[in-house]
Design a protein around this motif. Structure first.
Motif, PDB file in Angstrom:
ATOM      1  N   SER A 287       0.761  -1.328   0.040  1.00 57.89           N
ATOM      2  CA  SER A 287       0.011   0.012   0.101  1.00 57.89           C
ATOM      3  C   SER A 287       0.757   1.162  -0.050  1.00 57.89           C
ATOM      4  O   SER A 287       0.433   2.184  -0.927  1.00 57.89           O
ATOM      5  N   ASP A 288       1.920   1.211   0.708  1.00 60.84           N
ATOM      6  CA  ASP A 288       2.900   2.411   0.658  1.00 60.84           C
ATOM      7  C   ASP A 288       3.393   2.509  -0.539  1.00 60.84           C
ATOM      8  O   ASP A 288       3.657   3.519  -1.097  1.00 60.84           O
ATOM      9  N   LEU A 289       3.863   1.455  -1.085  1.00 61.38           N
ATOM     10  CA  LEU A 289       4.521   1.427  -2.441  1.00 61.38           C
ATOM     11  C   LEU A 289       3.461   2.178  -3.502  1.00 61.38           C
ATOM     12  O   LEU A 289       3.990   2.757  -4.320  1.00 61.38           O
ATOM     13  N   THR A 290       2.445   1.680  -3.447  1.00 58.91           N
ATOM     14  CA  THR A 290       1.401   2.198  -4.441  1.00 58.91           C
ATOM     15  C   THR A 290       0.919   3.564  -4.306  1.00 58.91           C
ATOM     16  O   THR A 290       1.054   4.240  -5.144  1.00 58.91           O
ATOM     17  N   ASP A 291       0.978   4.121  -3.144  1.00 65.33           N
ATOM     18  CA  ASP A 291       0.720   5.641  -2.707  1.00 65.33           C
ATOM     19  C   ASP A 291       1.971   6.165  -3.390  1.00 65.33           C
ATOM     20  O   ASP A 291       1.690   7.134  -3.904  1.00 65.33           O
ATOM     21  N   LEU A 292       3.076   5.810  -3.068  1.00 61.88           N
ATOM     22  CA  LEU A 292       4.318   6.536  -3.740  1.00 61.88           C
ATOM     23  C   LEU A 292       4.299   6.618  -5.399  1.00 61.88           C
ATOM     24  O   LEU A 292       4.561   7.535  -5.672  1.00 61.88           O
ATOM     25  N   ALA A 293       3.660   5.492  -5.943  1.00 64.56           N
ATOM     26  CA  ALA A 293       3.486   5.400  -7.529  1.00 64.56           C
ATOM     27  C   ALA A 293       2.387   6.371  -7.814  1.00 64.56           C
ATOM     28  O   ALA A 293       2.831   7.056  -8.758  1.00 64.56           O
ATOM     29  N   ARG A 294       1.488   6.368  -7.120  1.00 70.85           N
ATOM     30  CA  ARG A 294       0.246   7.288  -7.468  1.00 70.85           C
ATOM     31  C   ARG A 294       0.819   8.974  -7.316  1.00 70.85           C
ATOM     32  O   ARG A 294       0.280   9.746  -8.078  1.00 70.85           O
ATOM     33  N   GLU A 295       1.670   9.191  -6.501  1.00 74.11           N
ATOM     34  CA  GLU A 295       2.159  10.406  -6.362  1.00 74.11           C
ATOM     35  C   GLU A 295       2.904  10.848  -7.496  1.00 74.11           C
ATOM     36  O   GLU A 295       2.917  11.950  -7.928  1.00 74.11           O
ATOM     37  N   ALA A 296       3.627  10.113  -8.071  1.00 75.65           N
ATOM     38  CA  ALA A 296       4.317  10.176  -9.198  1.00 75.65           C
ATOM     39  C   ALA A 296       3.669  10.383 -10.415  1.00 75.65           C
ATOM     40  O   ALA A 296       4.167  10.524 -11.598  1.00 75.65           O
ATOM     41  N   SER A 297       2.386   9.703 -10.654  1.00 73.52           N
ATOM     42  CA  SER A 297       1.484   9.590 -11.623  1.00 73.52           C
ATOM     43  C   SER A 297       1.166  11.068 -12.187  1.00 73.52           C
ATOM     44  O   SER A 297       0.839  12.109 -11.390  1.00 73.52           O
TER      45      SER A 297
END
Length: 179
Positions: free
Chosen positions: A28-38
């Motif tokens: 979930s933390d990794l997914t949030d990090l990716a979404r911030e870069a989207s």
């Protein structure tokens, strides 16, 4: 040695950024990090590799659930970053199912027998490692619409697999800037 990078698709191609995984503890933390870069909820790929041992790709498309591919689950299981990717769902485990006998501490000490000197802990760690399959695991079609089909993905191993993927995506130059 580990390498981690984010590749975010934009109108102008791919943008790469290296990422620090020290604060990432869960998928979930990794997914949030990716979404911030989207950019505009477009595709973001998270590349993680441990030199010559394994690599993983996490794909995040907007608010959809992340898709995961790991080249060698057994090798990744021995890695703190790999454990983030090896979710119960990916491994086919039911996180809520706990065998009642496993929950009980029946090690023989109830009758006053002496405890073993940590041999049980070693057995538990070996059992956990044995429960993770060796070889690739996850969504082998994760990059198919981007030009890397299942056969090509499964043929990649260690070495510069992420570089080869980036080359097919047309993102090798931007990936090299963050390596």
């Amino acid at each position: 040695m580990y390498f981690a990078a984010l590749l975010a698709r934009t109108e102008d191609g791919w943008e790469a950024s290296d990422t620090e995984l020290d604060d990432v503890e869960t998928l979930s933390d990794l997914t949030d990090l990716a979404r911030e870069a989207s950019v505009d909820d477009d595709t973001v790929l998270v590349f993680i590799e441990q030199e010559d041992a394994w690599f993983g790709v996490v794909r995040v498309d907007g608010e959809e659930d992340p898709r995961i591919y790991v080249s060698d689950a057994a090798a990744a299981a021995r890695s703190s970053y790999g454990e983030i990717l090896l979710t119960d769902e990916l491994l086919g485990r039911d996180p809520d199912a706990e065998d009642d006998l496993d929950a009980l501490d029946l090690d023989g000490t109830e009758e006053g027998e002496p405890e073993d000197d940590g041999a049980e802990d070693d057995d538990e760690a070996a059992d956990a490692a044995d429960s993770v399959p060796s070889g690739p695991i996850g969504d082998t079609e994760i990059l198919a619409d981007l030009g890397v089909d299942e056969k090509e993905l499964l043929a990649l191993d260690g070495g510069d697999a992420l570089g080869e993927i980036a080359d097919v995506l047309g993102a090798s130059e931007v990936l090299e800037t963050v390596r």
